[in-house]
Design a protein around this motif. Structure first.
Motif, PDB file in Angstrom:
ATOM      1  N   TYR A   9      41.418  45.274  45.903  1.00 29.13           N
ATOM      2  CA  TYR A   9      42.440  46.213  45.446  1.00 29.13           C
ATOM      3  C   TYR A   9      43.413  45.454  44.549  1.00 29.13           C
ATOM      4  CZ  TYR A   9      45.422  50.341  45.733  1.00 29.13           C
ATOM      5  OH  TYR A   9      46.146  51.468  45.434  1.00 29.13           O
ATOM      6  N   LEU A  10      43.268  45.618  43.220  1.00 30.41           N
ATOM      7  CA  LEU A  10      44.040  44.822  42.272  1.00 30.41           C
ATOM      8  C   LEU A  10      45.361  45.465  41.869  1.00 30.41           C
ATOM      9  CD1 LEU A  10      41.241  43.504  39.878  1.00 30.41           C
ATOM     10  CD2 LEU A  10      42.173  42.462  41.939  1.00 30.41           C
ATOM     11  N   THR A  11      45.563  46.732  42.200  1.00 29.56           N
ATOM     12  CA  THR A  11      46.794  47.415  41.804  1.00 29.56           C
ATOM     13  C   THR A  11      47.950  46.990  42.699  1.00 29.56           C
ATOM     14  OG1 THR A  11      45.489  49.323  41.109  1.00 29.56           O
ATOM     15  CG2 THR A  11      47.856  49.656  41.385  1.00 29.56           C
ATOM     16  N   ASN A  62      47.429  30.893  46.488  1.00 34.80           N
ATOM     17  CA  ASN A  62      47.910  31.532  45.265  1.00 34.80           C
ATOM     18  C   ASN A  62      46.712  32.150  44.552  1.00 34.80           C
ATOM     19  OD1 ASN A  62      50.618  30.719  45.635  1.00 34.80           O
ATOM     20  ND2 ASN A  62      50.117  28.679  44.858  1.00 34.80           N
ATOM     21  N   MET A  63      46.709  33.469  44.391  1.00 32.57           N
ATOM     22  CA  MET A  63      45.521  34.204  43.971  1.00 32.57           C
ATOM     23  C   MET A  63      45.605  34.628  42.516  1.00 32.57           C
ATOM     24  SD  MET A  63      45.235  36.639  47.332  1.00 32.57           S
ATOM     25  CE  MET A  63      45.572  35.966  48.960  1.00 32.57           C
ATOM     26  N   HIS A  64      44.427  34.785  41.905  1.00 28.69           N
ATOM     27  CA  HIS A  64      44.329  35.317  40.552  1.00 28.69           C
ATOM     28  C   HIS A  64      44.460  36.840  40.615  1.00 28.69           C
ATOM     29  CE1 HIS A  64      42.938  31.442  38.948  1.00 28.69           C
ATOM     30  NE2 HIS A  64      42.253  31.340  40.063  1.00 28.69           N
ATOM     31  N   ASP A  65      45.234  37.405  39.694  1.00 25.33           N
ATOM     32  CA  ASP A  65      45.457  38.850  39.725  1.00 25.33           C
ATOM     33  C   ASP A  65      44.450  39.623  38.890  1.00 25.33           C
ATOM     34  OD1 ASP A  65      46.257  38.020  37.265  1.00 25.33           O
ATOM     35  OD2 ASP A  65      48.296  38.817  37.371  1.00 25.33           O
ATOM     36  N   SER A  66      43.455  38.946  38.299  1.00 23.21           N
ATOM     37  CA  SER A  66      42.482  39.647  37.461  1.00 23.21           C
ATOM     38  C   SER A  66      41.046  39.360  37.891  1.00 23.21           C
ATOM     39  CB  SER A  66      42.670  39.246  35.990  1.00 23.21           C
ATOM     40  OG  SER A  66      42.452  37.860  35.812  1.00 23.21           O
ATOM     41  N   ARG A  67      40.857  38.925  39.116  1.00 23.52           N
ATOM     42  CA  ARG A  67      39.511  38.680  39.629  1.00 23.52           C
ATOM     43  C   ARG A  67      39.198  39.668  40.741  1.00 23.52           C
ATOM     44  NH1 ARG A  67      38.351  32.170  40.250  1.00 23.52           N
ATOM     45  NH2 ARG A  67      38.465  31.639  38.038  1.00 23.52           N
ATOM     46  N   PHE A  68      37.976  40.163  40.729  1.00 25.59           N
ATOM     47  CA  PHE A  68      37.520  41.025  41.816  1.00 25.59           C
ATOM     48  C   PHE A  68      37.069  40.100  42.941  1.00 25.59           C
ATOM     49  CE2 PHE A  68      36.926  43.241  37.819  1.00 25.59           C
ATOM     50  CZ  PHE A  68      37.608  44.427  38.063  1.00 25.59           C
ATOM     51  N   ALA A  69      38.031  39.677  43.748  1.00 29.70           N
ATOM     52  CA  ALA A  69      37.781  38.583  44.680  1.00 29.70           C
ATOM     53  C   ALA A  69      38.516  38.801  45.988  1.00 29.70           C
ATOM     54  CB  ALA A  69      38.219  37.254  44.058  1.00 29.70           C
ATOM     55  N   LEU A  70      38.000  38.142  47.023  1.00 37.86           N
ATOM     56  CA  LEU A  70      38.679  37.983  48.299  1.00 37.86           C
ATOM     57  C   LEU A  70      38.804  36.486  48.558  1.00 37.86           C
ATOM     58  CD1 LEU A  70      36.781  40.680  50.403  1.00 37.86           C
ATOM     59  CD2 LEU A  70      39.126  40.852  49.560  1.00 37.86           C
ATOM     60  N   TYR A  71      39.866  36.088  49.255  1.00 40.95           N
ATOM     61  CA  TYR A  71      40.166  34.678  49.459  1.00 40.95           C
ATOM     62  C   TYR A  71      40.159  34.372  50.957  1.00 40.95           C
ATOM     63  CZ  TYR A  71      41.616  35.010  44.602  1.00 40.95           C
ATOM     64  OH  TYR A  71      41.631  35.225  43.246  1.00 40.95           O
ATOM     65  N   ASN A  79      52.831  39.864  51.408  1.00 37.28           N
ATOM     66  CA  ASN A  79      51.809  39.011  52.002  1.00 37.28           C
ATOM     67  C   ASN A  79      52.146  37.549  51.768  1.00 37.28           C
ATOM     68  OD1 ASN A  79      50.070  40.829  53.155  1.00 37.28           O
ATOM     69  ND2 ASN A  79      48.845  41.102  51.315  1.00 37.28           N
ATOM     70  N   GLY A  80      51.926  36.742  52.774  1.00 34.86           N
ATOM     71  CA  GLY A  80      52.180  35.316  52.646  1.00 34.86           C
ATOM     72  C   GLY A  80      53.574  34.896  53.033  1.00 34.86           C
ATOM     73  N   GLN A 135      46.090  39.634  47.850  1.00 35.88           N
ATOM     74  CA  GLN A 135      47.541  39.827  47.773  1.00 35.88           C
ATOM     75  C   GLN A 135      47.924  41.303  47.810  1.00 35.88           C
ATOM     76  OE1 GLN A 135      49.790  37.185  47.642  1.00 35.88           O
ATOM     77  NE2 GLN A 135      51.328  38.748  48.008  1.00 35.88           N
ATOM     78  N   ASN A 136      47.087  42.159  47.226  1.00 36.63           N
ATOM     79  CA  ASN A 136      47.411  43.585  47.135  1.00 36.63           C
ATOM     80  C   ASN A 136      46.518  44.406  48.061  1.00 36.63           C
ATOM     81  OD1 ASN A 136      49.392  43.326  45.010  1.00 36.63           O
ATOM     82  ND2 ASN A 136      47.678  42.874  43.647  1.00 36.63           N
ATOM     83  N   PRO A 137      47.066  45.497  48.623  1.00 37.65           N
ATOM     84  CA  PRO A 137      48.480  45.886  48.622  1.00 37.65           C
ATOM     85  C   PRO A 137      49.314  44.944  49.486  1.00 37.65           C
ATOM     86  CG  PRO A 137      47.229  47.346  50.032  1.00 37.65           C
ATOM     87  CD  PRO A 137      46.229  46.455  49.363  1.00 37.65           C
TER      88      PRO A 137
END
Length: 618
Positions: free
Chosen positions: A592-594, A412-421, A490-491, A96-98
């Motif tokens: 990139y979680l910020t 719909n993504m988690h905002d606290s996971r170091f992840a790619l979807y 995004n989205g 989702q970010n940036p």
């Protein structure tokens, strides 16, 4: 009388070429099962022809490239093992970010797969096909001689490029989430002769038995030691971030010009240069595998027999770094308890001790809630429970399946996971001929620059189909936007049209960019996104989608006559002709979680200054 043959004898009687054709209807798992039947079948299915056929069936590497990849592994069977393990990773991954877009495309390299981030950028005067696409490396997975996988995270620190070796934990066949994690492991061999990495079995065993369990019988303490490993995902976000920071800080290897050169070969239009690329990639891969197995700076030529694992850190070393970053955590427990009562600083140190799993009192007592544990303890696992699962920890890549909800093809993504979807990509077919990835710009003629705006913001859109209220809609979801400041997150659905109801309105223009007459194949009525920053329920205005005979999709907003022109994209070819730029620091480079609404990559000297796309003045 005809002799009776068993099934295996019938297979053994087939010519090799015929048996190879039969194997095309079997999976690699079926071939392995067949080899267990008897020695004769084991020898038969060990044929290179059989496993080359399996590599062709698995994909996603063309046959002529498989012949080149074979030079880097021990057999086609080993190559097939690697292809099966990494095939689910091929495709488009997002975050989702940036908000301008975070698109990572995973594609084949050389006996490897490479994750490349396409940067938000402008489209130059040469257009999409000829203009170099800017990209940065995120990670790569390299196949070893036996087909096993090795993982390298890419990143940049203090002006230098680094790789961060790790392991591939698992890759599920239908994976939709790619996680960067830290995994505890049992030590298998000694590391480098460095006293800070010295291993003391007695000390480690004593550490594993928590003080809170010191009063238990020996048998119960052994049961506690053998408890199931605590998943990395159960740790608090701050603990997960700190562990990844500690590991990447210690295992990072500065790369030379050779290791920082090509990650994949260029296009085959020049065979001589293509072969040079393969030779360079072969040498680069060999160096990276030696770094992975022996560590940079170790003289592997003089002592190649030393079995070491530079990608792992011992837990004593991890605690050392955590203690240094957390302040005075090695004080006596009694002093810590008294400081807690008297000073605010003691309160903070007690909180840090709780994060690290150190009890604030001698007997290890903790404050419990009515149900026997605190609310935070029920929600997150203690860090010390995670660390005591092994002797060392290392960086891992975990591709798994997670139940995700989505809205118009956007997860719909988690905002606290170091992840790619992973985006659910569906190629064109008879009833969904426009499905897939498209790219384009605002304005007509398409891609034509002006003196005021020498470049136009490049948009990537995922076109998908969805049935709603008895009608079939075509939805164009924005996944990348090359503006200076985000217009739509995004989205966002840039436009939605009813694909079952044709439109007979004329196209506003008669010629294309080079004054050739236009032929409109189809037209559909719909709605396009309006101005304003919205996500789930953005405003919309009426418009029309035109399908041009030369392969373009053109959406025109009815009132403002604003035009979005798109063409189908082949990301693999675009990246092979693209231009590489430096990566972000390792953790941000992966995920990139910020929250950011501007282009975080504009600081690179190779990237042009991005200008906003035309406003949808409606």
């Amino acid at each position: 009388m005809m002799p009776e043959f068993c099934d295996s004898c019938l297979l053994l009687a087939l010519p090799d070429d015929v048996f190879t054709i039969v194997c095309r209807f079997l999976s690699p798992r079926d071939i392995c099962t067949l080899s267990l039947c008897c020695r004769s079948l084991y020898a038969l299915v060990a044929s290179e022809k059989v496993w080359l056929t399996q590599c062709d069936m698995v994909g996603p590497v063309p046959h002529r490239d498989l012949l080149e990849w074979r030079k880097g592994v021990s057999s086609y069977r080993a190559l097939c093992r690697f292809l099966v393990s990494v095939k689910p990773l091929i495709g488009i991954w997002v975050h989702q970010n940036p908000e301008l877009g975070n698109v990572v495309y995973v594609m084949p390299g050389f006996v490897s797969v490479v994750g490349c981030r396409i940067l938000p950028q402008e489209l130059g005067p040469l257009g999409i096909e000829e203009g170099p696409i800017l990209w940065a490396p995120v990670f790569e997975i390299i196949g070893d001689l036996d087909g096993s996988t090795t993982f390298f995270l890419h990143g940049r620190d203090k002006g230098n490029d680094y790789v961060y070796p790790g392991s591939v934990k698992s890759v599920e066949r239908n994976c939709n989430v790619l996680l960067l994690e830290v995994d505890p492991r049992q030590q298998k061999s000694k590391l480098f002769p460095n006293k800070s990495f010295a291993y003391n079995p007695d000390k480690e065993l004593a550490r594993k038995v928590s003080r809170s369990h010191s009063g238990l019988p020996g048998s119960e303490r052994m049961i506690i030691q053998c408890e199931a490993q605590v998943p990395f995902s159960r740790l608090a976000f701050s603990d997960r971030r700190k562990l990844i920071e500690v590991v990447t800080t210690q295992v990072g290897q500065k790369v030379s010009d050779l290791e920082n050169s090509l990650l994949f070969p260029r296009l085959r239009n020049d065979e001589e240069n293509f072969q040079k690329d393969l030779a360079l990639l072969f040498e680069r891969r060999s160096v990276l595998l030696k770094i992975y197995n022996l560590g940079q700076g170790f003289n592997w030529k003089e002592a190649p027999e030393v079995p070491c694992d530079p990608m792992q850190l011992q837990l004593s070393e991890v605690r050392k770094f955590l203690d240094q970053s957390s302040g005075s955590l090695n004080e006596d427990d009694n002093q810590m308890q008294s400081n807690t009562k008297r000073t605010l600083g003691g309160y903070f140190r007690a909180s840090i001790r709780q994060i690290l799993g150190k009890p604030p009192s001698i007997n290890g007592s903790h404050t419990h809630s009515k149900h026997g544990c605190s609310r935070s303890e029920r929600k997150h696992a203690p860090l010390h429970d995670f660390l005591r699962s092994g002797d060392t920890i290392g960086l891992t890549l975990h591709a798994t399946v997670v139940r995700l909800s989505s809205y118009r093809a956007w997860p719909n993504m988690h905002d606290s996971r170091f992840a790619l979807y992973k985006l659910p990509m569906r190629g064109p077919r008879a009833d969904e001929e426009y499905a897939g990835l498209w790219g384009g710009t605002f304005g007509w003629p398409p891609g034509k620059p002006t003196e005021e705006k020498p470049g136009k913001a490049l948009f990537f859109l995922l076109v998908s189909y969805e049935e709603s209220e008895g009608q079939r809609n075509l939805i164009a979801t924005k996944i990348l936007e090359g503006t200076h400041y985000v217009l739509h997150p995004n989205g966002s659905a840039m436009f939605i049209v009813n694909i079952d109801e044709p439109l007979y309105d004329p196209f506003p223009w008669d010629v294309d960019a080079i004054s050739f007459p236009l032929i409109v194949k189809h037209a559909f009525a719909g709605e396009g996104i309006a101005n304003g920053y919205g996500f789930r329920y953005p405003g919309s205005k009426p418009g029309s989608l035109f399908v041009i005979e030369n392969g373009l999709l053109v959406f025109v907003w009815k009132d403002s006559r604003t035009v979005l022109t798109m063409q189908r994209l082949n990301l693999q070819e675009l990246l092979k002709k693209g231009e590489r730029v430096p990566a972000l620091p390792p953790i941000s480079n992966f995920s990139y979680l910020t929250k950011s609404y501007s282009n975080v990559f504009t600081g690179f000297s190779t990237a042009s200054a991005c200008l906003p796309s035309p406003s949808l003045s409606m």
